[in-house]
Scaffold this motif. Structure first.
Motif, PDB file in Angstrom:
ATOM      1  N   GLN A   1       0.840  -1.320   0.270  1.00  0.00           N
ATOM      2  CA  GLN A   1      -0.038   0.093   0.017  1.00  0.00           C
ATOM      3  C   GLN A   1       0.869   1.154  -0.188  1.00  0.00           C
TER       4      GLN A   1
ATOM      5  N   PHE B   1       3.398   3.618  -2.666  1.00  0.00           N
ATOM      6  CA  PHE B   1       3.085   4.604  -3.986  1.00  0.00           C
ATOM      7  C   PHE B   1       2.291   3.958  -4.888  1.00  0.00           C
ATOM      8  N   MET B   2       2.844   2.597  -5.216  1.00  0.00           N
ATOM      9  CA  MET B   2       2.245   1.786  -6.221  1.00  0.00           C
ATOM     10  C   MET B   2       0.690   1.280  -5.815  1.00  0.00           C
TER      11      MET B   2
ATOM     12  N   GLU C   1       1.652   0.657   8.971  1.00  0.00           N
ATOM     13  CA  GLU C   1       1.005   1.497   7.915  1.00  0.00           C
ATOM     14  C   GLU C   1      -0.431   2.145   8.120  1.00  0.00           C
TER      15      GLU C   1
ATOM     16  N   ASN D   1      10.876  -5.349  -4.634  1.00  0.00           N
ATOM     17  CA  ASN D   1      10.959  -6.406  -5.583  1.00  0.00           C
ATOM     18  C   ASN D   1      11.130  -7.746  -4.995  1.00  0.00           C
TER      19      ASN D   1
ATOM     20  N   HIS E   1       7.871 -10.054  -4.593  1.00  0.00           N
ATOM     21  CA  HIS E   1       7.173 -10.392  -5.689  1.00  0.00           C
ATOM     22  C   HIS E   1       6.895 -11.866  -5.936  1.00  0.00           C
TER      23      HIS E   1
ATOM     24  N   GLU F   1       4.249  -5.838 -10.099  1.00  0.00           N
ATOM     25  CA  GLU F   1       4.792  -4.685 -10.395  1.00  0.00           C
ATOM     26  C   GLU F   1       6.123  -5.004 -11.125  1.00  0.00           C
ATOM     27  N   LYS F   2       6.672  -4.164 -11.814  1.00  0.00           N
ATOM     28  CA  LYS F   2       8.229  -4.361 -12.562  1.00  0.00           C
ATOM     29  C   LYS F   2       9.160  -3.818 -11.601  1.00  0.00           C
TER      30      LYS F   2
ATOM     31  N   ASN G   1       3.054  -0.219 -17.252  1.00  0.00           N
ATOM     32  CA  ASN G   1       2.049   0.797 -17.572  1.00  0.00           C
ATOM     33  C   ASN G   1       2.426   1.947 -18.752  1.00  0.00           C
TER      34      ASN G   1
ATOM     35  N   TRP H   1      14.270   0.683   0.634  1.00  0.00           N
ATOM     36  CA  TRP H   1      14.434  -0.580   0.208  1.00  0.00           C
ATOM     37  C   TRP H   1      15.147  -0.552  -1.431  1.00  0.00           C
ATOM     38  N   ARG H   2      14.787   0.633  -1.970  1.00  0.00           N
ATOM     39  CA  ARG H   2      15.450   0.643  -3.282  1.00  0.00           C
ATOM     40  C   ARG H   2      16.896   0.870  -3.682  1.00  0.00           C
TER      41      ARG H   2
ATOM     42  N   ALA I   1       7.527   2.969   4.213  1.00  0.00           N
ATOM     43  CA  ALA I   1       7.269   3.957   2.836  1.00  0.00           C
ATOM     44  C   ALA I   1       6.197   4.591   3.164  1.00  0.00           C
TER      45      ALA I   1
HETATM   46  N1  LIG Z   1       4.960   0.940 -12.719  1.00  0.00           N
HETATM   47  C1  LIG Z   1       5.789   1.764 -12.408  1.00  0.00           C
HETATM   48  O1  LIG Z   1       5.757   2.844 -13.101  1.00  0.00           O
HETATM   49  C2  LIG Z   1       6.109   1.761 -10.887  1.00  0.00           C
HETATM   50  C3  LIG Z   1       6.464   3.040 -10.256  1.00  0.00           C
HETATM   51  C4  LIG Z   1       6.894   2.699  -8.977  1.00  0.00           C
HETATM   52  C5  LIG Z   1       7.232   1.414  -8.439  1.00  0.00           C
HETATM   53  N2  LIG Z   1       7.147   0.522  -9.007  1.00  0.00           N
HETATM   54  C6  LIG Z   1       7.159  -0.878  -8.489  1.00  0.00           C
HETATM   55  O2  LIG Z   1       6.132  -1.050  -7.535  1.00  0.00           O
HETATM   56  C7  LIG Z   1       6.732  -1.780  -6.289  1.00  0.00           C
HETATM   57  C8  LIG Z   1       6.389  -1.168  -5.177  1.00  0.00           C
HETATM   58  O3  LIG Z   1       6.932   0.162  -5.269  1.00  0.00           O
HETATM   59  P1  LIG Z   1       6.435   1.342  -4.477  1.00  0.00           P
HETATM   60  O4  LIG Z   1       6.922   2.660  -5.009  1.00  0.00           O
HETATM   61  O5  LIG Z   1       4.848   1.215  -4.160  1.00  0.00           O
HETATM   62  O6  LIG Z   1       6.984   1.251  -2.733  1.00  0.00           O
HETATM   63  P2  LIG Z   1       6.743   1.696  -1.755  1.00  0.00           P
HETATM   64  O7  LIG Z   1       7.957   1.601  -0.748  1.00  0.00           O
HETATM   65  O8  LIG Z   1       5.947   3.013  -1.603  1.00  0.00           O
HETATM   66  O9  LIG Z   1       5.485   0.659  -1.001  1.00  0.00           O
HETATM   67  C9  LIG Z   1       5.995  -0.670  -0.693  1.00  0.00           C
HETATM   68  C10 LIG Z   1       4.900  -1.576  -0.035  1.00  0.00           C
HETATM   69  O10 LIG Z   1       5.307  -2.786   0.446  1.00  0.00           O
HETATM   70  C11 LIG Z   1       4.974  -3.121   1.771  1.00  0.00           C
HETATM   71  N3  LIG Z   1       6.370  -3.872   2.040  1.00  0.00           N
HETATM   72  C12 LIG Z   1       6.352  -5.261   2.453  1.00  0.00           C
HETATM   73  N4  LIG Z   1       7.734  -5.411   2.659  1.00  0.00           N
HETATM   74  C13 LIG Z   1       8.116  -4.570   2.944  1.00  0.00           C
HETATM   75  C14 LIG Z   1       9.567  -4.137   3.128  1.00  0.00           C
HETATM   76  N5  LIG Z   1      10.511  -5.193   3.675  1.00  0.00           N
HETATM   77  N6  LIG Z   1      10.030  -2.752   3.261  1.00  0.00           N
HETATM   78  C15 LIG Z   1       9.268  -1.961   2.791  1.00  0.00           C
HETATM   79  N7  LIG Z   1       7.888  -2.096   2.389  1.00  0.00           N
HETATM   80  C16 LIG Z   1       7.339  -3.617   2.505  1.00  0.00           C
HETATM   81  C17 LIG Z   1       5.009  -1.901   2.315  1.00  0.00           C
HETATM   82  O11 LIG Z   1       4.467  -1.966   3.533  1.00  0.00           O
HETATM   83  C18 LIG Z   1       4.557  -0.929   1.489  1.00  0.00           C
HETATM   84  O12 LIG Z   1       3.151  -0.934   1.406  1.00  0.00           O
HETATM   85  C19 LIG Z   1       8.103  -2.001  -6.657  1.00  0.00           C
HETATM   86  O13 LIG Z   1       8.279  -3.351  -7.389  1.00  0.00           O
HETATM   87  C20 LIG Z   1       8.675  -1.118  -7.848  1.00  0.00           C
HETATM   88  O14 LIG Z   1       9.488  -1.403  -8.623  1.00  0.00           O
HETATM   89  C21 LIG Z   1       6.466   0.525 -10.354  1.00  0.00           C
END
Ligand SMILES: NC(=O)c1ccc[n+]([C@@H]2O[C@H](COP(=O)([O-])OP(=O)(O)OC[C@H]3O[C@@H](n4cnc5c(N)ncnc54)[C@H](O)[C@@H]3O)[C@@H](O)[C@H]2O)c1
Length: 333
Positions: free
Chosen positions: A11, A13-14, A46, A82, A85, A102-103, A131, A173-174, A226
């Motif tokens: 929950q 960004f994505m 969260e 990642n 996944h 997600e990628k 996307n 995590w990134r 996050a």
């Molecule tokens: N398609 C796109 O354009 C796009 C853009 C951004 C991110 N992404 C991908 O989406 C996925 C999620 O990215 P995001 O930006 O939403 O990340 P984010 O950090 O904003 O959210 C991550 C979510 O995963 C959960 N989570 C589970 N285990 C976790 C851990 N050990 N550490 C941190 N969070 C944990 C968190 O609680 C949070 O809800 C990634 O695979 C990213 O590569 C894709």
């Protein structure tokens, strides 16, 4: 109307963007099934219930395994870091449920292969959220290449440049190989590799000349979870930690039709916020796209008399000529 119950795993960004998508898709597209926003998973800290209330999920959970196994769930949508996944996808596939990830598809090549093989042998439908294929200008570029408008492709030049990762950003995590697999490469090159495969209709057959760099080798350890943006995550007082992924990766490639290509992904390309784009040169014309001007596709038609050749800017907002626009507001709105 037939429905399908969706579970969203993550929950951040994505999580927010996908919640927006699941909530709106049926309003704009005549899909066969109506997605029901059944359950969202998030980490305890969260507050998944507050997320569910805000975004319109019927239930909230902090136990993703139980959510994926629940007989009430029909589709699993994975939006976690990642490394997570693969386990979620494996559980969904084992339960015979379609899943979307997600990628990049996984943190490691072996996880990605295993996921693909598991889906194939279980005959479960899957997809990866590339996307940018659905941006009208990118979909139009794909169509124009298929129509033969730029002839045989000779050069593909793709770059995905961002500038959010300066030294003030904590060790999210990134930046950790164990959680992310790679840095700008999996995060950004994944998109332009997919986008250029989609637009050209060709596969990459060879790569060489790769170079990677990590400019910022240590970052302040991140505290908390996050917050919903690329660079969100408070700093803790636990000192510094090692960055174990790349900040930038460039490489050269060859496509199956003979074109040569260059790819560049960077997180510290100052001045570029989300500059995801390509230039493709063919024997009859060229195409250029830059996501920072997402409605526009640049086209050079080399079949016109030389005196009037030049780049033209196509505003890709006219229905029904431009993909998806008839599902949107009137032209240019
Ligand atoms: N398609 C796109 O354009 C796009 C853009 C951004 C991110 N992404 C991908 O989406 C996925 C999620 O990215 P995001 O930006 O939403 O990340 P984010 O950090 O904003 O959210 C991550 C979510 O995963 C959960 N989570 C589970 N285990 C976790 C851990 N050990 N550490 C941190 N969070 C944990 C968190 O609680 C949070 O809800 C990634 O695979 C990213 O590569 C894709």
């Amino acid at each position: 109307m037939a429905t399908i119950n969706v579970a969203l795993i993550g929950q951040g960004f994505m999580g927010r963007t996908h919640s927006n998508g699941w909530g709106q898709v049926r309003k704009f597209f005549n899909t066969e099934l109506k997605p029901v926003m059944h359950t969202v998973f998030g980490q305890e800290a969260e507050n998944p219930q507050a997320f569910a209330d805000n975004w319109g999920w019927q239930n909230a959970s902090t136990d993703w395994e139980a959510v994926v196994k629940s007989p009430e769930i029909g589709l699993v949508d994975i939006v976690t870091p990642n490394y997570m996944h693969a386990p979620v996808a494996r559980a969904a596939i084992a339960a015979g449920k379609p899943c979307a990830s997600e990628k990049p598809i996984a943190g490691t090549l072996s996880d990605a292969r295993e996921m693909a093989e598991a889906a194939e042998s279980a005959n479960v439908k899957t997809f990866v959220w590339f996307n940018y294929r659905r941006v009208p200008a990118v979909a139009l570029a794909h169509k124009m290449v298929q129509e033969g408008r730029i002839g045989q492709i000779r050069h593909v030049r793709a770059a995905y440049l961002q500038d959010w990762a300066d030294e003030n950003v904590p060790l999210l995590w990134r930046f950790e190989k164990e959680l992310a697999g790679s840095g700008a490469h999996g995060d950004l090159n994944a998109h332009i590799i997919d986008m250029t495969r989609f637009v050209t209709g060709e596969e990459i057959t060879e790569i060489c000349g790769a170079i990677a760099e990590t400019f910022i080798k240590q970052r302040a350890k991140a505290g908390g979870v996050a917050g919903g943006g690329i660079a969100d995550g408070g700093t803790s007082s636990e000192g510094m930690g090692e960055v174990t992924v790349d900040d930038t990766v460039l490489f050269l490639a060859r496509f199956s039709g003979g074109a040569v290509a260059s790819f560049e992904a960077a997180r510290q390309a100052t001045g570029n916020q989300n500059r995801n784009g390509f230039e493709i040169n063919g024997t009859k014309g060229s195409l250029k796209f830059d996501f920072e001007r997402m409605n526009e596709l640049q086209y050079y038609d080399a079949t016109l008399p030389r005196a009037v050749q030049g780049w033209s800017t196509i505003m890709c907002t006219h229905a029904p000529d431009h993909p998806y626009i008839e599902n949107w507001w009137p032209d240019a709105h």
